[in-house]
Scaffold this motif. Structure first.
Motif, PDB file in Angstrom:
ATOM      1  N   ALA A 295      57.944  31.269  35.407  1.00  0.00           N
ATOM      2  CA  ALA A 295      57.128  31.118  36.618  1.00  0.00           C
ATOM      3  C   ALA A 295      57.207  32.361  37.495  1.00  0.00           C
ATOM      4  CB  ALA A 295      57.517  29.869  37.408  1.00  0.00           C
ATOM      5  N   SER A 296      57.303  33.525  36.854  1.00  0.00           N
ATOM      6  CA  SER A 296      57.402  34.756  37.635  1.00  0.00           C
ATOM      7  C   SER A 296      56.652  35.902  36.955  1.00  0.00           C
ATOM      8  CB  SER A 296      58.882  35.137  37.803  1.00  0.00           C
ATOM      9  OG  SER A 296      58.982  36.465  38.267  1.00  0.00           O
ATOM     10  N   SER A 297      55.601  36.396  37.634  1.00  0.00           N
ATOM     11  CA  SER A 297      54.857  37.547  37.099  1.00  0.00           C
ATOM     12  C   SER A 297      55.763  38.760  37.014  1.00  0.00           C
ATOM     13  CB  SER A 297      53.685  37.903  38.009  1.00  0.00           C
ATOM     14  OG  SER A 297      52.868  36.825  38.210  1.00  0.00           O
ATOM     15  N   MET A 331      46.760  37.567  41.792  1.00  0.00           N
ATOM     16  CA  MET A 331      47.293  36.223  41.527  1.00  0.00           C
ATOM     17  C   MET A 331      46.159  35.207  41.542  1.00  0.00           C
ATOM     18  SD  MET A 331      50.767  36.620  41.764  1.00  0.00           S
ATOM     19  CE  MET A 331      51.644  38.138  42.055  1.00  0.00           C
ATOM     20  N   THR A 334      47.388  31.595  41.468  1.00  0.00           N
ATOM     21  CA  THR A 334      47.897  31.194  42.781  1.00  0.00           C
ATOM     22  C   THR A 334      46.732  30.868  43.721  1.00  0.00           C
ATOM     23  OG1 THR A 334      49.783  32.647  42.428  1.00  0.00           O
ATOM     24  CG2 THR A 334      49.370  31.944  44.692  1.00  0.00           C
ATOM     25  N   GLY A 374      55.249  38.239  42.962  1.00  0.00           N
ATOM     26  CA  GLY A 374      55.232  37.574  41.655  1.00  0.00           C
ATOM     27  C   GLY A 374      56.538  36.922  41.281  1.00  0.00           C
ATOM     28  N   VAL A 375      57.047  36.075  42.141  1.00  0.00           N
ATOM     29  CA  VAL A 375      58.280  35.340  41.847  1.00  0.00           C
ATOM     30  C   VAL A 375      58.026  33.848  42.083  1.00  0.00           C
ATOM     31  CG1 VAL A 375      59.877  37.228  42.333  1.00  0.00           C
ATOM     32  CG2 VAL A 375      59.161  35.746  44.167  1.00  0.00           C
ATOM     33  N   PRO A 376      58.882  32.989  41.546  1.00  0.00           N
ATOM     34  CA  PRO A 376      58.584  31.555  41.626  1.00  0.00           C
ATOM     35  C   PRO A 376      58.437  31.043  43.061  1.00  0.00           C
ATOM     36  CG  PRO A 376      60.341  31.960  40.068  1.00  0.00           C
ATOM     37  CD  PRO A 376      60.085  33.252  40.759  1.00  0.00           C
ATOM     38  N   GLY A 377      57.422  30.236  43.254  1.00  0.00           N
ATOM     39  CA  GLY A 377      57.290  29.494  44.497  1.00  0.00           C
ATOM     40  C   GLY A 377      56.685  30.205  45.685  1.00  0.00           C
ATOM     41  N   VAL A 378      56.447  31.508  45.577  1.00  0.00           N
ATOM     42  CA  VAL A 378      55.966  32.232  46.761  1.00  0.00           C
ATOM     43  C   VAL A 378      54.540  31.816  47.132  1.00  0.00           C
ATOM     44  CG1 VAL A 378      55.581  34.509  47.774  1.00  0.00           C
ATOM     45  CG2 VAL A 378      57.496  34.153  46.260  1.00  0.00           C
ATOM     46  N   GLY A 379      53.763  31.420  46.111  1.00  0.00           N
ATOM     47  CA  GLY A 379      52.397  30.996  46.380  1.00  0.00           C
ATOM     48  C   GLY A 379      52.343  29.845  47.366  1.00  0.00           C
ATOM     49  N   ASP A 408      53.287  25.955  39.192  1.00  0.00           N
ATOM     50  CA  ASP A 408      53.689  27.357  39.312  1.00  0.00           C
ATOM     51  C   ASP A 408      53.779  27.988  37.921  1.00  0.00           C
ATOM     52  OD1 ASP A 408      54.491  29.713  40.404  1.00  0.00           O
ATOM     53  OD2 ASP A 408      56.436  29.016  41.130  1.00  0.00           O
ATOM     54  N   ARG A 411      50.211  28.432  36.657  1.00  0.00           N
ATOM     55  CA  ARG A 411      49.403  29.451  37.334  1.00  0.00           C
ATOM     56  C   ARG A 411      49.937  30.857  37.083  1.00  0.00           C
ATOM     57  NH1 ARG A 411      51.668  26.910  42.277  1.00  0.00           N
ATOM     58  NH2 ARG A 411      53.144  28.361  43.239  1.00  0.00           N
ATOM     59  N   THR A 412      51.245  30.963  36.810  1.00  0.00           N
ATOM     60  CA  THR A 412      51.796  32.289  36.508  1.00  0.00           C
ATOM     61  C   THR A 412      51.215  32.828  35.202  1.00  0.00           C
ATOM     62  OG1 THR A 412      53.806  31.663  37.679  1.00  0.00           O
ATOM     63  CG2 THR A 412      53.955  33.602  36.296  1.00  0.00           C
ATOM     64  N   ASN A 415      48.014  34.193  36.183  1.00  0.00           N
ATOM     65  CA  ASN A 415      48.213  35.448  36.935  1.00  0.00           C
ATOM     66  C   ASN A 415      48.392  36.643  36.002  1.00  0.00           C
ATOM     67  OD1 ASN A 415      48.064  34.041  39.314  1.00  0.00           O
ATOM     68  ND2 ASN A 415      50.262  33.985  39.699  1.00  0.00           N
TER      69      ASN A 415
HETATM   70  N1  ASP Z   1      55.013  32.282  40.567  1.00  0.00           N
HETATM   71  C1  ASP Z   1      53.821  33.031  40.755  1.00  0.00           C
HETATM   72  C2  ASP Z   1      53.911  34.341  40.016  1.00  0.00           C
HETATM   73  O1  ASP Z   1      54.979  34.876  39.865  1.00  0.00           O
HETATM   74  C3  ASP Z   1      53.538  33.289  42.198  1.00  0.00           C
HETATM   75  C4  ASP Z   1      53.254  31.976  42.884  1.00  0.00           C
HETATM   76  O2  ASP Z   1      52.108  31.515  42.824  1.00  0.00           O
HETATM   77  O3  ASP Z   1      54.155  31.397  43.471  1.00  0.00           O
HETATM   78  O4  ASP Z   1      52.934  34.854  39.562  1.00  0.00           O
END
Ligand code: ASP
Length: 453
Positions: A295-297, A331, A334, A374-379, A408, A411-412, A415
């Motif tokens: 879950a992290s770009s 993203m 996201t 691009g890290v988990p949950g930031v969206g 997440d 969607r990653t 992304n």
């Molecule tokens: N987890 C997503 C990413 O790393 C970002 C997000 O939508 O929270 O691409």
């Protein structure tokens, strides 16, 4: 100038950014996923159990108070991070363009593709959510805010005019997202144009970005408790009736994600690049599976670069520029989640979204996707900025946070697929693409498995 060129070869001005974010994002990820899922499951069970306790009883009162405290702390910690995160992350994303003149052509194509596909993604999500009405069965009338919905009554031209802040400090203090975004873009572009002399400022924001990402990591480590409290609260007040709309919400997001991949990405590859979409999916699958599990770009970036170069036939020069930039600012998945979430939350709170509100959502979600790291949950954190831009209650995030981890992951994948498709198309248009590698990727795989055997 030399060291700047070196930076550009790495595809980023804020050089440390990607690496450092990758590390904490990758570390302990599966643990966190499991714990969030556990928090979600326990929250549902606890919420259901509480919904059976007498509403006027002491136990109900005490438990709800406790859940409200934990959930409130978590929501506040999200809100706390929005302004610094959006400002610094967006600024660094723009600064990562490096020497604008040198990268002009590739940069313009890449940015054009990223922004256009993001705007399409959010429009698709809004249209789908408005048609599917995922939140229409759940009404939280008692929570509906009494604050007048200013933006719905404001003409779009006025919103555009107010994008430029007369006082950027006031904009930050007030949390005016469009103004903060404008100021961040301007600062990032100016750092890039100023070049070598602005390196200390670029480096400062680079470090600030690392610190903020660390805060996000800390906050996310508390997410299982926050998820538990918020989802338990939701289920305690709504019981089973919350389940169906949540499933509808998830279904709408997933359908929108699939449509975007099939029609926009694979369509663009076929029509603009004349490439076989199925072959692309087979080539790119290793990166997609890493994106899904992390879950992290950013965490996936090394795999994405490797896959796009070695299995999709893109030159390392183009891949090293467009992919880190994409992992920072592009993203689409996201944006899709945010579009559906805005409509879902508006429907649940019984708020009608006017046309100018929808246009504002397209604009802010496109910007939010740039500001989403691009890290988990930031969206989910930048979603609060989109909600605020149309004056929807941020508390609505509580309803979807429990199921967000699953979305997440999905969607990653979208992304990073967007980053890869853009990279391939830009490389092809610049003569930096090797069709033989693209076509032969699976041959290589067969051969290596034969060798391994
Ligand atoms: N987890 C997503 C990413 O790393 C970002 C997000 O939508 O929270 O691409």
């Amino acid at each position: 100038m030399k060291s700047e060129t070196k930076h550009l070869k790495n595809g980023k001005f804020c050089g440390m950014k990607t690496d450092t974010k990758t590390e904490p994002a990758t570390r302990g990820k599966s643990n966190l996923t499991t714990r969030i899922m556990l928090g979600l499951a326990c929250g549902i069970v606890a919420g259901m159990a509480i919904s059976y306790t007498p509403e006027n009883g002491l136990v109900h009162h005490w438990l709800m108070g406790f859940l409200e405290l934990i959930g409130g702390l978590f929501i506040n910690s999200i809100k706390m991070l929005v302004v610094p995160l959006v400002f610094v992350s967006l600024l660094c994303g723009v600064a990562s363009l490096g020497d604008i003149n040198k990268l002009g052509r590739i940069g313009a194509k890449t940015l054009g593709f990223y922004l256009l596909t993001t705007a399409i993604a959010i429009s698709l999500a809004l249209a789908l959510a408005l048609a599917a009405k995922p939140g229409s069965d759940l009404k939280l009338a008692e929570l509906t805010r009494t604050v007048p919905n200013i933006l719905q009554k404001q003409p779009f031209s006025k919103i555009l005019q107010n994008i430029i802040p007369s006082n950027p400090v006031a904009a930050m203090a007030e949390g005016n997202m469009l103004q903060i975004i404008f100021f961040a873009l301007l600062t990032g572009i100016s750092i890039t144009i100023a070049g070598q002399k602005a390196r200390p400022v670029g480096d400062f924001f680079d470090s600030a970005n690392i610190v903020i990402m660390q805060m996000v990591m800390l906050m996310m480590s508390l997410a299982p408790f926050g998820v538990f409290a918020l989802i338990a609260q939701t289920f305690a007040t709504t019981g089973f009736s919350a389940m169906l709309p949540l499933l509808k919400y998830m279904g709408t997001v997933i359908v929108a994600l699939l449509l975007h991949i099939c029609f926009i990405y694979l369509g663009a590859l076929k029509i603009l690049g004349g490439l076989n979409p199925i072959q692309f999916i087979r080539n790119f699958l290793p990166a997609m599976s890493v994106a899904f599990s992390t879950a992290s770009s950013n965490g996936t970036l090394p795999v994405t670069i490797e896959t796009v170069e070695k299995r999709c036939g893109v030159s390392s020069g183009v891949a090293a520029f467009t992919l880190p930039l994409g992992a920072t600012i592009n993203m689409d998945g996201t944006a899709i989640m945010q579009g559906v979430a805005v409509v879902f939350i508006a429907q649940i709170y019984g708020i009608d979204l006017s046309l100018s509100a929808l246009l504002t959502v397209i604009l802010t979600a496109t910007m939010a996707s740039i500001g989403t790291a691009g890290v988990p949950g930031v969206g989910l954190i930048t979603l609060s900025m989109v909600l605020e831009s149309v004056n929807l209650p941020i508390e609505g995030i509580a309803l979807i946070i429990g199921v967000d981890r699953l979305l997440d992951m999905a969607r990653t994948v979208v992304n990073i697929t967007g980053d890869a498709v853009c990279t391939i198309l830009v490389a092809k248009s610049e003569g930096e693409f090797d069709q033989n590698i693209f076509d032969a990727a699976n041959e290589g795989e067969k051969q290596s498995s034969t060798n391994a055997a």
